[in-house]
Design an enzyme around this catalytic site. Structure first.
Site, PDB file in Angstrom:
ATOM      1  N   ASN A 195       0.832  -1.203   0.000  1.00  0.00           N
ATOM      2  CA  ASN A 195       0.000   0.000   0.000  1.00  0.00           C
ATOM      3  C   ASN A 195       0.861   1.244   0.000  1.00  0.00           C
ATOM      4  O   ASN A 195       2.023   1.228   0.419  1.00  0.00           O
ATOM      5  CB  ASN A 195      -0.919   0.031   1.218  1.00  0.00           C
ATOM      6  N   CYS A 196       0.277   2.333  -0.493  1.00  0.00           N
ATOM      7  CA  CYS A 196       0.906   3.649  -0.339  1.00  0.00           C
ATOM      8  C   CYS A 196       0.053   4.405   0.683  1.00  0.00           C
ATOM      9  O   CYS A 196      -0.591   3.780   1.529  1.00  0.00           O
ATOM     10  CB  CYS A 196       0.988   4.379  -1.673  1.00  0.00           C
ATOM     11  N   VAL A 197       0.022   5.714   0.604  1.00  0.00           N
ATOM     12  CA  VAL A 197      -0.700   6.501   1.596  1.00  0.00           C
ATOM     13  C   VAL A 197      -2.206   6.290   1.507  1.00  0.00           C
ATOM     14  O   VAL A 197      -2.913   6.277   2.505  1.00  0.00           O
ATOM     15  CB  VAL A 197      -0.363   8.002   1.440  1.00  0.00           C
ATOM     16  N   ILE A 287       7.380   4.457  -1.293  1.00  0.00           N
ATOM     17  CA  ILE A 287       6.209   4.820  -0.484  1.00  0.00           C
ATOM     18  C   ILE A 287       6.294   4.292   0.950  1.00  0.00           C
ATOM     19  O   ILE A 287       5.962   5.009   1.892  1.00  0.00           O
ATOM     20  CB  ILE A 287       4.907   4.336  -1.165  1.00  0.00           C
TER      21      ILE A 287
END
Length: 841
Positions: A195-197, A287
């Site tokens: 995942n990223c943000v 990320i």
């Protein structure tokens, strides 16, 4: 495993079997398991060492004692209901605690002397809460008050099993990830996930197996995007919880064999462009390090504030004038603060080397080892970083040196390590693999990194930075304005971080300033301001709810929930948010507002800390341009937004489109034809009464939607509170803490909003009753309207020899159905004749 509770005689007498009693309610154990005592005394005491009185009957001829969540009924005599309460003197009240020596009831022997069964006192467990309990070792025969006469045994495992059944209830995130897991084709159809943000990302093997529509319908999902074979599911701030739940699901899954057909599809190798591979890799590697960059930036800003206000000394390490050779030359407060603030930025490369090795499936501990070697403090000497010069290219010295804050060399070193390690695994014997392979792989990686790759990548890193920052050199703030205008559209593509990362990394490495990075947060606040205005303007309760929910995240840097939840579906709020940001970006560039290392786009308002080291003027100007972005976007949306197109205005607009096309195809003005009457007749359908009817219907639909939103709110609130308690119950189950479990279960059972939901449901049903005949009336009008448009368009197509006139039917459909489309009752028809097509006619 069991738990024992002792039972004591409440009086002198004889313990009897319940089956010996004349009252079948007790002898047949209808009231529960237990025993009886034939009393020789008038005082009846507690049967437990410690308990409390749960309930005394109105006639005072019985009472309930509760101990350890188990309730016992003590009934004074048989068939004593008609005696009256005067025959029993009660010494305690409901809810009071008693011990085995406390007299609870005293029997009046004079009033009860004629009742033969008054001596028999049944003592039974309450059926409602006796599961798992058994009465053991009953001592029948003569006893004295206070003697132990029985034991209650509780099978703890039976109780634990009850709570385990409760824990089988799936949390919100468990349900969500199960759906995602199924709709992406299970583990067989993805190679990795992360995942990223704001986005949950999966690298997909076969796109044809993805159920995109089903994924979009999951309530938490704001939208999806593809980057090559990487599926990006846009979620927002809750993405971390989704990823954690997905990890747990994958770990617990027992994969079943897939069909040969599916396997054949999945193993088919697909061509993926280098750009797509690169963007996926950059996202997967960089990320995860953002929390470190953000935390380090905030700490650096705190240090700067304390230094500017004179609380700490200014640190300047080196051997020159006014410099100190090491940190111990400063006071302890300055030294400790400096070490804490500098640690994240000075050794940032380690995180990227580790992330690279993790992304490529290598040994993560070895990734840390390689990263540490590249930032070795042995390169630091006498207040500066040492190096071994190899050669020069123009003004650039190529040298063996440490890469404390250089990111690309660290990433490349991680890649080299993984490939060398895979190569070594093929030929090093298994018997010595654990000894030789790590050392061989590490040694080769370090030699290549220091002598060849590090210097080359250092040059490339500088080149990438120069290319990205070229836009910043466009004069008069125009470059920053253009970048800021385009920042949120870039967010939609998922390429925003790879594009901005070189600037962030250069700041981290060289502690430089940036004017263009300020534009990222200006873009964020532009969307936040647009969302706030949309919330105030819209009549839709659903839009208000989504908008309000996304606002906190938007103001603190995460705009995807706002963009995909409200702004983009409504289109113009997104556009005005970008325009407002672009104007503020232009002003920011013109005023030369700069940010310092550690400030990232994901910080939102906290980005202000990035202005601090530039002094009070920079802080003031920075805050001003951020506020300007929000205010301009807010005003643009506030004065232009409408929830839906006005039906009458849309009908007139379509008439102008028809006139334009007709003129182009026939070279005749439609005003001079009989079609003018047909168009006027359509416009005439929007009478004052019809407009009022639409307005009233809009209000009714809005009321129903508000109730729907409230119902969903209470359902979500109940689920959230129950999920929080389930986590506590799970911990208590692991510790086999029954007392705490029973307390938590009682709290769990109290959580219910069904009463409020029922009230709202009744209101909704009444409104639905009003809505149904209104919808029928609306349907009749819409059919009449569309019948006239069909005839008109058919005649226009015949007269002009332009068959595509029929396609304008979709325009009219969307106009007359504007209200029901806005509330999701009908779906909007795709427009077939666009403005671009009209120009080419």
């Amino acid at each position: 495993m069991s738990k024992k509770i002792d039972i004591y005689a409440p009086c002198d007498g004889e313990v009897l079997n319940l089956e010996n009693l004349s009252d079948e309610i007790f002898s047949k154990k209808i009231m529960g398991e237990g025993f009886a005592i034939k009393s020789n005394t008038s005082e009846i005491k507690s049967i437990f060492d410690k308990s409390f009185i749960e309930k005394i009957s109105p006639k005072k001829n019985s009472f309930k004692l509760k101990a350890d969540n188990l309730t016992f009924l003590i009934h004074i005599g048989l068939e004593t209901f008609e005696i009256g309460s005067k025959a029993f003197n009660i010494s305690f009240k409901d809810g009071e605690y008693v011990s085995k020596n406390d007299t609870i009831i005293t029997i009046d022997k004079e009033l009860t002397k004629d009742i033969e069964t008054i001596q028999y006192i049944p003592i039974v467990m309450n059926l409602d809460d006796s599961e798992g309990y058994t009465i053991q070792n009953i001592k029948y025969g003569k006893v004295k008050q206070g003697d132990k006469i029985a034991e209650i045994s509780l099978n703890i495992q039976t109780e634990i099993d009850k709570f385990n059944q409760l824990l089988e209830r799936k949390s919100k995130y468990e349900k969500i990830v199960e759906e995602i897991y199924e709709y992406v084709g299970t583990k067989a159809n993805y190679s990795k996930f992360y995942n990223c943000v704001t986005r949950f990302r999966l690298v997909i093997k076969d796109k044809s197996l993805i159920n995109e529509e089903a994924i979009k319908k999951i309530p938490i999902v704001k939208g999806i995007k593809w980057n090559g074979d990487e599926l990006q599911i846009i979620i927002g701030g809750e993405v971390y919880k989704v990823r954690e739940a997905f990890e747990k699901l994958v770990e617990s899954k027992v994969e079943t064999a897939i069909s040969k057909t599916s396997a054949k599809k999945i193993t088919t190798k697909k061509s993926v462009s280098f750009k797509d591979k690169l963007l996926a890799a950059v996202t997967g590697v960089i990320i995860p390090a953002l929390p470190v960059i953000m935390a380090a930036g905030i700490l650096k800003a705190i240090q700067a504030i304390l230094t500017q206000t004179g609380v700490l000394q200014e640190v300047n390490l080196g051997n020159g004038p006014g410099q100190q050779p090491n940190i111990s030359s400063y006071d302890i407060y300055t030294g400790v603060t400096y070490i804490i603030a500098e640690a994240g930025l000075s050794f940032m490369g380690i995180y990227f080397c580790y992330n690279t090795v993790k992304y490529m499936g290598g040994n993560q501990v070895m990734g840390i080892f390689v990263g540490l070697a590249l930032v070795a403090p042995f390169f630091y000497s006498s207040g500066s970083w040492a190096s071994f010069k190899l050669f020069s290219i123009g003004q650039i010295d190529i040298a063996i040196k440490g890469y404390q804050s250089s990111i690309i060399p660290q990433i490349c070193a991680g890649v080299i390590y993984c490939y060398i390690d895979r190569f070594a695994k093929k030929w090093i014997p298994a018997s010595v693999d654990i000894v030789l392979r790590p050392a061989f792989s590490f040694l080769c990686t370090m030699l290549i990194s220091f002598i060849i790759l590090g210097p080359i990548m250092g040059i490339i890193e500088s080149g990438v930075f120069a290319g990205v920052t070229a836009l910043n050199k466009v004069p008069y703030g125009i470059g920053v304005g253009i970048f800021t205008l385009l920042w949120q559209p870039l967010v939609l593509t998922g390429m925003h971080y790879p594009i901005i990362m070189p600037i962030m990394l250069d700041q981290a490495a060289n502690d430089t300033t940036s004017t263009i990075l300020v534009g990222t947060t200006i873009g964020v606040l532009g969307q936040a301001g647009a969302t706030l205005a949309l919330v105030l303007r819209t009549k839709s309760a659903q839009t208000k709810s989504i908008g309000l929910g996304s606002l906190p995240a938007a103001f603190f840097g995460v705009t995807e929930p706002a963009i995909y939840g409200t702004n983009l579906p409504k289109f113009w709020p997104f556009v005005w948010g970008c325009v407002g940001a672009g104007i503020a970006g232009f002003v920011s560039g013109l005023l030369n507002v700069v940010s310092y290392s550690g400030a990232t786009p994901s910080m939102g308002l906290i980005f202000v800390v990035g202005f601090v080291r530039g002094g009070w003027k920079n802080i003031a100007l920075g805050c001003m341009v951020l506020a300007l972005a929000a205010v301009i976007s807010f005003l643009l949306v506030l004065f232009t937004y409408r929830d839906r197109p006005d039906e009458a205005k849309s009908t007139k607009s379509i008439a102008r489109l028809i006139a334009r096309i007709y003129y182009k195809k026939t070279n005749k003005k439609i005003l001079n034809t009989d079609f003018k009457k047909d168009l006027d007749a359509l416009n005439a359908l929007w009478t004052k009464e019809q407009k009022q009817f639409i307005k009233d219907t809009d209000k009714l639909f809005s009321c129903i939607e508000k109730i729907d939103v409230k119902i969903e709110y209470y359902k979500a609130k109940e689920e959230k509170e129950k999920d929080a308690l389930l986590l506590k119950i799970k911990k208590a189950v692991n510790k086999e803490n029954l007392d705490k479990l029973n307390k938590l279960k009682a709290d769990y059972d109290k959580i219910s909003y069904q009463e409020k939901i029922s009230v709202l449901d009744k209101e909704r049903i009444e409104l639905i009753k009003q809505r149904d005949p209104i919808i029928e009336k609306l349907d009749v009008f819409q059919e009449k309207f569309m019948d006239q448009t069909h005839k008109l368009l058919k005649n226009l197509a015949s007269d002009s020899k332009y068959a595509k006139f029929i396609d304008i039917d979709a325009h009219y459909y969307n106009a007359v159905h504007s209200l029901d489309i806005a509330y999701g009752i009908s779906e909007k028809m795709p427009i077939k004749i666009t403005r671009k097509e009209v120009k080419t006619i």
